[in-house]
Design a protein around this motif. Structure first.
Motif, PDB file in Angstrom:
ATOM      1  N   ILE A 169       0.811  -1.213   0.000  1.00  0.00           N
ATOM      2  CA  ILE A 169       0.000   0.000   0.000  1.00  0.00           C
ATOM      3  C   ILE A 169       0.848   1.269   0.000  1.00  0.00           C
ATOM      4  N   GLU A 170       1.926   1.269   0.779  1.00  0.00           N
ATOM      5  CA  GLU A 170       2.747   2.483   0.851  1.00  0.00           C
ATOM      6  C   GLU A 170       3.395   2.798  -0.499  1.00  0.00           C
ATOM      7  N   GLN A 171       3.919   1.745  -1.161  1.00  0.00           N
ATOM      8  CA  GLN A 171       4.531   1.957  -2.466  1.00  0.00           C
ATOM      9  C   GLN A 171       3.491   2.385  -3.499  1.00  0.00           C
ATOM     10  N   ILE A 172       2.323   1.749  -3.453  1.00  0.00           N
ATOM     11  CA  ILE A 172       1.255   2.110  -4.383  1.00  0.00           C
ATOM     12  C   ILE A 172       0.843   3.557  -4.159  1.00  0.00           C
ATOM     13  N   ALA A 173       0.621   3.908  -2.882  1.00  0.00           N
ATOM     14  CA  ALA A 173       0.185   5.269  -2.548  1.00  0.00           C
ATOM     15  C   ALA A 173       1.223   6.295  -2.995  1.00  0.00           C
ATOM     16  N   GLN A 174       2.513   6.014  -2.778  1.00  0.00           N
ATOM     17  CA  GLN A 174       3.573   6.950  -3.163  1.00  0.00           C
ATOM     18  C   GLN A 174       3.630   7.113  -4.682  1.00  0.00           C
ATOM     19  N   LYS A 175       3.565   5.992  -5.392  1.00  0.00           N
ATOM     20  CA  LYS A 175       3.615   6.048  -6.860  1.00  0.00           C
ATOM     21  C   LYS A 175       2.428   6.841  -7.408  1.00  0.00           C
ATOM     22  N   GLU A 176       1.232   6.544  -6.902  1.00  0.00           N
ATOM     23  CA  GLU A 176       0.034   7.229  -7.399  1.00  0.00           C
ATOM     24  C   GLU A 176       0.054   8.712  -7.045  1.00  0.00           C
ATOM     25  N   TRP A 177       0.623   9.053  -5.883  1.00  0.00           N
ATOM     26  CA  TRP A 177       0.708  10.459  -5.492  1.00  0.00           C
ATOM     27  C   TRP A 177       1.627  11.228  -6.431  1.00  0.00           C
ATOM     28  N   GLU A 178       2.761  10.634  -6.813  1.00  0.00           N
ATOM     29  CA  GLU A 178       3.684  11.302  -7.728  1.00  0.00           C
ATOM     30  C   GLU A 178       3.027  11.518  -9.095  1.00  0.00           C
ATOM     31  N   ILE A 179       2.299  10.512  -9.568  1.00  0.00           N
ATOM     32  CA  ILE A 179       1.581  10.645 -10.841  1.00  0.00           C
ATOM     33  C   ILE A 179       0.534  11.750 -10.725  1.00  0.00           C
ATOM     34  N   TYR A 180      -0.183  11.740  -9.617  1.00  0.00           N
ATOM     35  CA  TYR A 180      -1.242  12.719  -9.385  1.00  0.00           C
ATOM     36  C   TYR A 180      -0.667  14.142  -9.377  1.00  0.00           C
ATOM     37  N   LEU A 181       0.420  14.352  -8.642  1.00  0.00           N
ATOM     38  CA  LEU A 181       1.044  15.682  -8.595  1.00  0.00           C
ATOM     39  C   LEU A 181       1.526  16.120  -9.975  1.00  0.00           C
ATOM     40  N   THR A 182       2.127  15.192 -10.712  1.00  0.00           N
ATOM     41  CA  THR A 182       2.614  15.513 -12.058  1.00  0.00           C
ATOM     42  C   THR A 182       1.472  15.955 -12.960  1.00  0.00           C
ATOM     43  N   ASN A 183       0.370  15.202 -12.937  1.00  0.00           N
ATOM     44  CA  ASN A 183      -0.781  15.560 -13.768  1.00  0.00           C
ATOM     45  C   ASN A 183      -1.374  16.909 -13.380  1.00  0.00           C
ATOM     46  N   ARG A 184      -1.466  17.172 -12.067  1.00  0.00           N
ATOM     47  CA  ARG A 184      -2.001  18.464 -11.611  1.00  0.00           C
ATOM     48  C   ARG A 184      -1.067  19.601 -12.032  1.00  0.00           C
ATOM     49  N   ALA A 185       0.235  19.364 -11.936  1.00  0.00           N
ATOM     50  CA  ALA A 185       1.198  20.395 -12.339  1.00  0.00           C
ATOM     51  C   ALA A 185       1.056  20.710 -13.824  1.00  0.00           C
ATOM     52  N   PHE A 186       0.880  19.686 -14.650  1.00  0.00           N
ATOM     53  CA  PHE A 186       0.695  19.909 -16.084  1.00  0.00           C
ATOM     54  C   PHE A 186      -0.618  20.641 -16.365  1.00  0.00           C
ATOM     55  N   GLU A 187      -1.661  20.364 -15.585  1.00  0.00           N
ATOM     56  CA  GLU A 187      -2.918  21.098 -15.733  1.00  0.00           C
ATOM     57  C   GLU A 187      -2.687  22.591 -15.487  1.00  0.00           C
ATOM     58  N   ASN A 188      -1.880  22.899 -14.484  1.00  0.00           N
ATOM     59  CA  ASN A 188      -1.578  24.305 -14.184  1.00  0.00           C
ATOM     60  C   ASN A 188      -0.749  24.943 -15.304  1.00  0.00           C
ATOM     61  N   LEU A 189       0.231  24.197 -15.798  1.00  0.00           N
ATOM     62  CA  LEU A 189       1.073  24.730 -16.879  1.00  0.00           C
ATOM     63  C   LEU A 189       0.250  24.998 -18.135  1.00  0.00           C
ATOM     64  N   ALA A 190      -0.779  24.192 -18.349  1.00  0.00           N
ATOM     65  CA  ALA A 190      -1.605  24.343 -19.551  1.00  0.00           C
ATOM     66  C   ALA A 190      -2.338  25.677 -19.585  1.00  0.00           C
ATOM     67  N   LYS A 191      -2.425  26.349 -18.447  1.00  0.00           N
ATOM     68  CA  LYS A 191      -3.078  27.667 -18.407  1.00  0.00           C
ATOM     69  C   LYS A 191      -2.179  28.754 -18.998  1.00  0.00           C
ATOM     70  N   ASP A 192      -0.864  28.492 -19.036  1.00  0.00           N
ATOM     71  CA  ASP A 192       0.083  29.501 -19.524  1.00  0.00           C
ATOM     72  C   ASP A 192       0.850  29.076 -20.779  1.00  0.00           C
ATOM     73  N   TYR A 193       0.797  27.789 -21.118  1.00  0.00           N
ATOM     74  CA  TYR A 193       1.532  27.292 -22.281  1.00  0.00           C
ATOM     75  C   TYR A 193       0.577  26.551 -23.208  1.00  0.00           C
ATOM     76  N   ASP A 194       0.864  26.594 -24.523  1.00  0.00           N
ATOM     77  CA  ASP A 194      -0.018  25.884 -25.447  1.00  0.00           C
ATOM     78  C   ASP A 194       0.293  24.383 -25.447  1.00  0.00           C
ATOM     79  N   THR A 195      -0.579  23.635 -26.091  1.00  0.00           N
ATOM     80  CA  THR A 195      -0.465  22.172 -26.105  1.00  0.00           C
ATOM     81  C   THR A 195       0.855  21.704 -26.688  1.00  0.00           C
ATOM     82  N   LYS A 196       1.309  22.364 -27.743  1.00  0.00           N
ATOM     83  CA  LYS A 196       2.565  21.984 -28.394  1.00  0.00           C
ATOM     84  C   LYS A 196       3.748  22.123 -27.424  1.00  0.00           C
ATOM     85  N   ALA A 197       3.764  23.208 -26.659  1.00  0.00           N
ATOM     86  CA  ALA A 197       4.837  23.430 -25.691  1.00  0.00           C
ATOM     87  C   ALA A 197       4.815  22.365 -24.600  1.00  0.00           C
TER      88      ALA A 197
END
Length: 199
Positions: free
Chosen positions: A121-149
């Motif tokens: 569970i700890e490894q699963i939770a850590q892996k999923e959290w890193e994926i989750y943070l990465t996806n949220r960060a990209f969502e934020n970047l998409a507000k200032d950068y176009d899809t190609k960037a």
């Protein structure tokens, strides 16, 4: 950027009011997908995972308003423990059902239960959290950068060479170098901000 997310402390304070629908909607939007990802990482079927998420959200709705806020504890770790406990309850309930039906471990459900990886569970939770943070960060970047960037930067993160990235997204290599430098710094800041606000 500070307005994109309420801090964990602010959000937890707001949901002490069980009937603050806006706060609970925000809480659900921030954490529900993470909880679901942990459950699916434990080899729970999608249908069962949906049911378990609903039970967890109801349990949190009852429990969180009574909890005192502790700056030193990781809220993400607390969610992983609550999730693990709910999955254990699910497994025990399913096993009791199977025994009542006189089919314990001889059915497809028995095979299904044996694939659930609780010790990890700890490894699963850590892996999923890193994926989750990465996806949220990209969502934020998409507000200032176009899809190609964004796509170009993702390629750079995967180790694809600058020349190849430039060819694939149709820009000059110099632009890829500049993009990679600017977005790397911004991406790191987004991840740090999300960790501070949500963990």
């Amino acid at each position: 950027m500070d307005d994109i997310y309420k801090t964990r402390k602010t959000l937890l304070f707001k949901i002490k009011d069980q009937y603050n629908d806006d706060a609970w909607a925000e809480f659900s939007e921030v954490y529900k997908h993470y909880i679901y990802a942990i459950i699916r990482g434990m080899k729970i079927t999608a249908a069962d995972a949906d049911d378990i998420v609903q039970k967890i959200m109801m349990r949190l709705w009852k429990k969180l308003p009574e909890m005192s806020y502790d700056e030193q504890k990781s809220f993400r770790a607390f969610l992983a423990v609550v999730t693990k406990n709910e999955v254990l309850r699910f497994i025990e309930h399913r096993k009791r059902q199977m025994k009542r039906d006189q089919n314990a471990y001889d059915t497809d459900d028995g095979d299904y239960l044996s694939t659930i990886r609780l010790p990890e569970i700890e490894q699963i939770a850590q892996k999923e959290w890193e994926i989750y943070l990465t996806n949220r960060a990209f969502e934020n970047l998409a507000k200032d950068y176009d899809t190609k960037a964004i796509e170009g930067f993702k390629m750079c993160l995967k180790g694809i060479g600058v020349g190849e990235v430039a060819r694939l997204i149709g820009v000059e290599e110099k632009m890829v170098y500049n993009l990679r430098f600017r977005m790397k710094e911004r991406f790191s800041k987004e991840i740090a901000k999300l960790r501070q606000d949500l963990e």
